[in-house]
Design an enzyme around this catalytic site. Structure first.
Site, PDB file in Angstrom:
ATOM      1  N   LYS A  39      -4.414  -7.066 -12.573  1.00 37.09           N
ATOM      2  CA  LYS A  39      -3.671  -8.290 -12.258  1.00 37.09           C
ATOM      3  C   LYS A  39      -4.238  -9.536 -12.962  1.00 37.09           C
ATOM      4  O   LYS A  39      -3.509 -10.469 -13.245  1.00 37.09           O
ATOM      5  CB  LYS A  39      -3.684  -8.546 -10.743  1.00 37.09           C
ATOM      6  CG  LYS A  39      -2.709  -7.691  -9.966  1.00 37.09           C
ATOM      7  CD  LYS A  39      -2.692  -8.152  -8.515  1.00 37.09           C
ATOM      8  CE  LYS A  39      -1.805  -7.292  -7.653  1.00 37.09           C
ATOM      9  NZ  LYS A  39      -1.761  -7.741  -6.260  1.00 37.09           N
ATOM     10  N   ASP A  74       3.110 -12.403  -4.722  1.00 34.91           N
ATOM     11  CA  ASP A  74       2.377 -12.049  -3.493  1.00 34.91           C
ATOM     12  C   ASP A  74       2.390 -13.173  -2.450  1.00 34.91           C
ATOM     13  O   ASP A  74       2.613 -12.924  -1.264  1.00 34.91           O
ATOM     14  CB  ASP A  74       0.911 -11.715  -3.821  1.00 34.91           C
ATOM     15  CG  ASP A  74       0.742 -10.289  -4.332  1.00 34.91           C
ATOM     16  OD1 ASP A  74       1.598  -9.440  -4.024  1.00 34.91           O
ATOM     17  OD2 ASP A  74      -0.262 -10.029  -5.031  1.00 34.91           O
TER      18      ASP A  74
HETATM   19  P1  NAP Z   1      -9.534  -7.798  -4.438  1.00 37.49           P
HETATM   20  O1  NAP Z   1      -9.115  -8.826  -5.436  1.00 37.49           O
HETATM   21  O2  NAP Z   1     -10.381  -6.662  -4.891  1.00 37.49           O
HETATM   22  O3  NAP Z   1     -10.285  -8.570  -3.221  1.00 37.49           O
HETATM   23  C1  NAP Z   1     -10.893  -7.867  -2.181  1.00 37.49           C
HETATM   24  C2  NAP Z   1     -11.370  -8.839  -1.119  1.00 37.49           C
HETATM   25  O4  NAP Z   1     -11.883  -8.081  -0.005  1.00 37.49           O
HETATM   26  C3  NAP Z   1     -12.509  -9.742  -1.564  1.00 37.49           C
HETATM   27  O5  NAP Z   1     -12.418 -10.981  -0.902  1.00 37.49           O
HETATM   28  C4  NAP Z   1     -13.743  -8.963  -1.099  1.00 37.49           C
HETATM   29  O6  NAP Z   1     -14.880  -9.772  -0.892  1.00 37.49           O
HETATM   30  C5  NAP Z   1     -13.246  -8.440   0.235  1.00 37.49           C
HETATM   31  N1  NAP Z   1     -13.979  -7.253   0.684  1.00 37.49           N
HETATM   32  C6  NAP Z   1     -13.924  -6.008   0.154  1.00 37.49           C
HETATM   33  N2  NAP Z   1     -14.722  -5.172   0.854  1.00 37.49           N
HETATM   34  C7  NAP Z   1     -15.299  -5.920   1.838  1.00 37.49           C
HETATM   35  C8  NAP Z   1     -16.219  -5.630   2.876  1.00 37.49           C
HETATM   36  N3  NAP Z   1     -16.709  -4.396   3.058  1.00 37.49           N
HETATM   37  N4  NAP Z   1     -16.587  -6.634   3.717  1.00 37.49           N
HETATM   38  C9  NAP Z   1     -16.074  -7.876   3.555  1.00 37.49           C
HETATM   39  N5  NAP Z   1     -15.199  -8.217   2.583  1.00 37.49           N
HETATM   40  C10 NAP Z   1     -14.818  -7.249   1.733  1.00 37.49           C
HETATM   41  O7  NAP Z   1      -8.259  -7.107  -3.755  1.00 37.49           O
HETATM   42  P2  NAP Z   1      -6.836  -7.767  -3.435  1.00 37.49           P
HETATM   43  O8  NAP Z   1      -5.879  -7.424  -4.525  1.00 37.49           O
HETATM   44  O9  NAP Z   1      -7.019  -9.194  -3.078  1.00 37.49           O
HETATM   45  O10 NAP Z   1      -6.393  -6.890  -2.153  1.00 37.49           O
HETATM   46  C11 NAP Z   1      -7.031  -7.061  -0.887  1.00 37.49           C
HETATM   47  C12 NAP Z   1      -6.298  -6.237   0.166  1.00 37.49           C
HETATM   48  O11 NAP Z   1      -4.973  -6.727   0.323  1.00 37.49           O
HETATM   49  C13 NAP Z   1      -6.134  -4.749  -0.187  1.00 37.49           C
HETATM   50  O12 NAP Z   1      -6.290  -4.002   1.000  1.00 37.49           O
HETATM   51  C14 NAP Z   1      -4.698  -4.645  -0.680  1.00 37.49           C
HETATM   52  O13 NAP Z   1      -4.142  -3.365  -0.449  1.00 37.49           O
HETATM   53  C15 NAP Z   1      -4.025  -5.689   0.214  1.00 37.49           C
HETATM   54  N6  NAP Z   1      -2.814  -6.255  -0.414  1.00 37.49           N
HETATM   55  C16 NAP Z   1      -1.650  -6.194   0.315  1.00 37.49           C
HETATM   56  C17 NAP Z   1      -0.500  -6.716  -0.218  1.00 37.49           C
HETATM   57  C18 NAP Z   1       0.786  -6.628   0.555  1.00 37.49           C
HETATM   58  O14 NAP Z   1       1.851  -6.819  -0.028  1.00 37.49           O
HETATM   59  N7  NAP Z   1       0.746  -6.384   1.864  1.00 37.49           N
HETATM   60  C19 NAP Z   1      -0.493  -7.334  -1.483  1.00 37.49           C
HETATM   61  C20 NAP Z   1      -1.696  -7.402  -2.199  1.00 37.49           C
HETATM   62  C21 NAP Z   1      -2.856  -6.856  -1.637  1.00 37.49           C
HETATM   63  P3  NAP Z   1     -15.942 -10.073  -2.100  1.00 37.49           P
HETATM   64  O15 NAP Z   1     -15.355 -11.188  -2.878  1.00 37.49           O
HETATM   65  O16 NAP Z   1     -17.194 -10.392  -1.395  1.00 37.49           O
HETATM   66  O17 NAP Z   1     -16.033  -8.778  -2.899  1.00 37.49           O
END
Ligand code: NAP
Length: 253
Positions: free
Chosen positions: A37, A73
């Protein structure tokens, strides 16, 4: 409609070639997901203002060979809340996470909320996102994800949003927030959609809070992309049904 929607697995190193292929094959557009992305931005010809600020693209539209990048999003998340009767306007929003999805939601919610608090495991990323929002003239603060900070910030929060991947399959028993910090007079939105009812949402439902799952956002961000490609408003209820079915009959409102 004369379209097909298919999935391609693209290696990180082959992203440039894949995107050039989209242009060369005269596709109408593509969705882009983890882990491309952010890196995809440098291969596009034009960016929507929103996608540029967020720094991530999830939808590409090809207009006569010109590759245009969008991020659906944030608006998809906002629509999901509106559909559930949650109005972000004037609310204190506590947003957990500072990754791609959190950034999209932060830029969408901050102009509407009375204040937005970004809490993230990596504190530096939360502080930096909060400063960006402040520079836009919005009321934003950043911090860590510790229990004491959560306790302080959630005491008067109207809306809690989980945009971290905590609670996502297979770690379904994890929650980013201890259940004793949840209140019946707050709304809790978890964008994780697998499982549909996360541990956080289950805890929130048990204390009587309004809960919104991640399926609505998933459907809405997809529906907005669909309209960008085809000009046609898709049937969201049909999309939601298909998503819930694909998620193994998960529970969803
Ligand atoms: P990303 O860019 O990889 O960001 C992940 C986030 O989660 C970061 O803030 C990370 O913190 C945090 N994180 C990961 N593991 C953690 C842990 N063990 N403890 C605390 N914080 C943790 O991913 P993303 O694209 O933003 O997606 C995040 C989530 O949203 C995923 O589950 C994805 O499936 C979901 N999502 C849903 C939709 C929807 O349409 N419903 C759309 C997009 C994403 P750090 O910065 O410290 O690593």
């Amino acid at each position: 409609m004369n379209y097909v929607y298919v999935a391609f697995k693209v290696r990180k190193k082959a992203l440039r070639e894949a995107i050039e292929g989209v242009r060369a094959l005269n596709m109408r557009g593509v969705n882009v997901t983890i882990p491309h992305k952010i890196s995809v931005l440098s291969f596009l010809d034009w960016l929507d203002e929103n996608a540029e600020k967020i720094g991530a693209v999830n939808t590409i539209v090809v207009d006569e060979g010109v590759l245009r990048g969008y991020n659906t999003d944030g608006v998809g998340g906002l629509k999901a809340l509106v559909e559930e009767g949650v109005n972000v306007e004037g609310m204190k929003v506590v947003l957990l996470g500072a990754g791609g999805a959190a950034r999209a939601l932060a830029y969408t919610f901050a102009p509407l909320a009375s204040e937005i608090v970004i809490l993230n495991r990596t504190v530096r990323k939360a502080l930096s996102l909060a400063s960006e929002l402040e520079r836009e003239g919005w009321n934003a603060r950043g911090g860590g994800l510790s229990e004491s900070v959560l306790g302080r910030e959630l005491r008067d929060a109207d809306l809690l949003v989980n945009a971290t991947s905590v609670g996502m399959h297979p770690n379904v028993e994890e929650s980013p927030v201890p259940s004793n910090l949840l209140r019946s007079d707050m709304a809790v939105f978890d964008i994780v959609y697998n499982p549909v009812e996360t541990r956080l949402l289950r805890d929130a439902r048990r204390v009587g809070a309004k809960t919104v799952d991640g399926v609505g956002m998933l459907v809405n961000q997809g529906a907005i992309a669909f309209k960008l490609w085809t000009g046609v408003e898709p049937p969201r209820d049909v999309m939601r049904e298909a998503v819930v079915k694909a998620l193994h009959g998960g529970r969803s409102k």
